[in-house]
Design an enzyme around this catalytic site. Structure first.
Site, PDB file in Angstrom:
ATOM      1  N   HIS A  40      -0.921   2.003 -10.426  1.00 49.13           N
ATOM      2  CA  HIS A  40      -0.245   0.789  -8.946  1.00 49.13           C
ATOM      3  C   HIS A  40      -0.400   2.064  -7.866  1.00 49.13           C
ATOM      4  O   HIS A  40      -0.161   3.407  -7.822  1.00 49.13           O
ATOM      5  CB  HIS A  40       1.130   1.340  -8.869  1.00 49.13           C
ATOM      6  N   HIS A  77      -2.456   2.331  -3.444  1.00 48.36           N
ATOM      7  CA  HIS A  77      -2.912   1.645  -2.671  1.00 48.36           C
ATOM      8  C   HIS A  77      -4.310   1.744  -2.205  1.00 48.36           C
ATOM      9  O   HIS A  77      -3.314   3.351  -0.552  1.00 48.36           O
ATOM     10  CB  HIS A  77      -1.631   1.371  -1.152  1.00 48.36           C
ATOM     11  N   GLN A  98      -0.241  -8.812   1.807  1.00 47.27           N
ATOM     12  CA  GLN A  98       0.764  -7.221   2.481  1.00 47.27           C
ATOM     13  C   GLN A  98       1.591  -8.360   2.939  1.00 47.27           C
ATOM     14  O   GLN A  98       2.908  -8.238   3.083  1.00 47.27           O
ATOM     15  CB  GLN A  98       0.634  -6.209   3.242  1.00 47.27           C
ATOM     16  N   HIS A 137       3.950  -7.377  -6.113  1.00 43.09           N
ATOM     17  CA  HIS A 137       4.705  -6.665  -5.749  1.00 43.09           C
ATOM     18  C   HIS A 137       6.066  -7.654  -5.707  1.00 43.09           C
ATOM     19  O   HIS A 137       6.140  -8.380  -4.819  1.00 43.09           O
ATOM     20  CB  HIS A 137       4.665  -6.612  -4.491  1.00 43.09           C
ATOM     21  N   GLU A 146      11.309  -5.911  -4.295  1.00 39.93           N
ATOM     22  CA  GLU A 146      11.388  -4.385  -3.915  1.00 39.93           C
ATOM     23  C   GLU A 146      11.897  -4.524  -2.620  1.00 39.93           C
ATOM     24  O   GLU A 146      11.586  -4.412  -1.700  1.00 39.93           O
ATOM     25  CB  GLU A 146       9.516  -4.131  -3.462  1.00 39.93           C
ATOM     26  N   ASP A 191       1.672   5.215  -6.432  1.00 35.36           N
ATOM     27  CA  ASP A 191       1.979   3.440  -5.540  1.00 35.36           C
ATOM     28  C   ASP A 191       1.291   4.346  -4.118  1.00 35.36           C
ATOM     29  O   ASP A 191       0.125   3.545  -3.626  1.00 35.36           O
ATOM     30  CB  ASP A 191       3.311   3.293  -5.030  1.00 35.36           C
ATOM     31  N   TRP A 209       3.985   4.569   4.427  1.00 41.58           N
ATOM     32  CA  TRP A 209       5.450   4.130   3.307  1.00 41.58           C
ATOM     33  C   TRP A 209       5.664   5.798   2.579  1.00 41.58           C
ATOM     34  O   TRP A 209       7.357   5.683   2.347  1.00 41.58           O
ATOM     35  CB  TRP A 209       5.200   3.382   2.229  1.00 41.58           C
TER      36      TRP A 209
HETATM   37  N1  17E Z   1       3.150  -2.043   0.234  1.00 41.33           N
HETATM   38  C1  17E Z   1       4.375  -2.689  -0.232  1.00 41.33           C
HETATM   39  O1  17E Z   1       4.867  -3.504   0.204  1.00 41.33           O
HETATM   40  N2  17E Z   1       4.982  -2.043  -0.928  1.00 41.33           N
HETATM   41  C2  17E Z   1       4.001  -0.710  -1.323  1.00 41.33           C
HETATM   42  N3  17E Z   1       5.620   0.441  -2.149  1.00 41.33           N
HETATM   43  C3  17E Z   1       3.559  -0.775  -0.779  1.00 41.33           C
HETATM   44  C4  17E Z   1       2.667  -1.018   0.370  1.00 41.33           C
HETATM   45  C5  17E Z   1       3.165   1.422  -0.572  1.00 41.33           C
HETATM   46 FE   FE2 Z   2       2.729  -0.872  -4.212  1.00 44.61          FE
END
Ligand code: 17E
Ligand code: FE2
Length: 418
Positions: free
Chosen positions: A57, A59, A152, A210, A213, A309, A315
């Site tokens: 995982h 990006h 996203q 995702h 989160e 990540d 982030w």
């Molecule tokens: N985008 C997201 O939604 N959550 C994350 N942890 C990262 C990008 C890195």
């Molecule tokens: Fe992520």
């Protein structure tokens, strides 16, 4: 090429590993340590040899952009998404490729050969996706790259979100993503999961969402994803990433949820350094850890692995490609420093991750499988974590891909003998 004096995970004694071109030809027990005499042989020096590390995982489209144009000052996920939207507006094909290439080099330097990257497809130009599809081919001699079509800014809440997802998969993304906790309403979150599961079922793609989160204990899209996977019998191809809200669910709900999760057979990815940084941000004290129930998921016999990540993005400002650093931090954060957990800790960055990526027989230190492996600086899992060990050699398709010379320490004094 042979690798001599190797220790193997879960086995006693020493082994010789014979590579024949691109395959592992034999793994033979060695009665004693031996001195290499053939110049092409490699000496593992009685340290561990394993299948390559896996990054399940990351990006790669956002790496190395922290502070451009502005830093994430609150440290929250949501400010990260806002800062990224500003950077995304000026993303170009070449800029994406240059940053992805530099990041892949960091991963290779730490023994990683299998990578799943999320790529933001809430961008009508698909600039990052087009670049990453090229990188996937151009990096084939270094890593196997899986690309997730990652919405996203939402599927239901972003203009033409469904069409963008469908198009991204048609263009060649390998995995269907999602972000239900970010959708504007709970209903949209649920609809987004149904939509993305339909898309995956129709196209035969894997799924990596995702999911939840957020520290909001009302964020319960994991149950929707798991039930969709269970009913469609797709669980082994489905991954729930982050699921940090589970750290805030009460135990009564979790005990019911775990029954469904087990029945669904889905996989989990936790990104412990990212989550300990981004979550808990709306608490004062006591302050939640904001991480999913890693030990409990593992104890229940489900599959969970660790990922990085981010590397220097909106982030998370740190990171260097070293997944052993994530493992060490994760074991601390998740209360997994017990003896048994330490003994098998590398599962969390090797076999478990390979299962998440659905690598099957393309992965593993077994005769007949690809000649991909790493030589570590320590003899077992526990010592690898304790010593903050390193990957000394990475071999791919039977050829040395990376070799590291550890720093040499000279000491000019010692404690006097009393
Ligand atoms: N985008 C997201 O939604 N959550 C994350 N942890 C990262 C990008 C890195
Ligand atoms: Fe992520």
């Amino acid at each position: 090429m042979n690798i001599l004096n190797a220790r193997l995970r879960g086995k006693t004694g020493l082994y010789r590993i014979e590579l024949d071109g691109e395959r592992i030809a034999a793994i033979v027990s060695q009665p004693t340590a031996i001195q290499p005499n053939d110049g092409s042989d490699l000496d593992a020096n009685q340290n561990l040899v394993t299948a390559p590390f896996v990054e399940p995982h990351i990006h790669l489209d956002a790496t190395l952009t922290a502070g451009e144009p502005a830093w994430n000052m609150s440290g929250t996920l949501f400010e990260g998404i806002e800062r990224w939207a500003e950077r995304k507006a000026v993303v170009t094909h070449e800029d994406t490729k240059v940053r992805a290439r530099r990041t892949i080099d960091m991963l290779v330097d730490h023994g990683i050969q299998h990578v799943r990257t999320h790529v933001d497809v809430t961008d009508p130009s698909f600039a990052a996706l087009k670049a990453m599809l090229e990188v996937r081919e151009e990096a084939r001699h270094l890593i196997d790259l899986q690309i997730v079509a990652f919405p996203q800014e939402g599927i239901e809440s972003f203009k033409n979100g469904r069409a963008l997802m469908t198009e991204a998969i048609a263009m060649g993304a390998d995995v269907v993503g999602g972000i239900p906790h970010f959708e504007n309403t709970r209903d949209q979150g649920v609809e987004s999961v149904k939509f993305l599961m339909d898309l995956a079922e129709r196209t035969g793609c894997l799924v990596d969402v995702h999911c939840d989160e957020t520290d909001d204990p009302q964020s319960r899209f994991l149950e929707v994803l798991a039930e969709e996977a269970r009913v469609r019998e797709m669980g082994e191809k489905v991954t729930a990433s982050h699921t940090v809200a589970m750290g805030s669910y009460d135990n009564a709900y979790c005990s019911k949820l775990f029954r469904l999760l087990k029945a669904s057979k889905i996989n989990f990815v936790s990104c412990p350094t990212e989550s300990i940084h981004l979550q808990g941000r709306f608490d004062t004290y006591p302050k939640r850890r904001g991480v999913t129930r890693v030990a409990e998921i593992d104890r229940a016999g489900m599959n969970i692995c660790f990922g990085q990540d981010s590397i220097v993005d909106p982030w998370y400002p740190l990171g260097n490609g070293n997944i052993v650093r994530i493992l060490e931090a994760g074991l601390h954060i998740c209360h997994m420093l017990g003896y048994e957990d330490l003994q098998r800790s590398l599962d969390l960055i090797t076999d478990n991750s390979a299962r998440t990526l659905h690598l099957g027989e393309r992965y593993g230190l077994e005769v007949g499988r690809p000649a991909n492996l790493v030589i570590l600086s320590a003899p077992d899992d526990y010592e690898m974590v304790r010593s903050q060990g390193q990957v000394l050699t990475s071999i791919r398709s039977g050829k040395v891909l990376m070799q590291r010379t550890p720093a040499r320490v000279e000491r000019f004094g010692e404690v006097a003998r009393g």
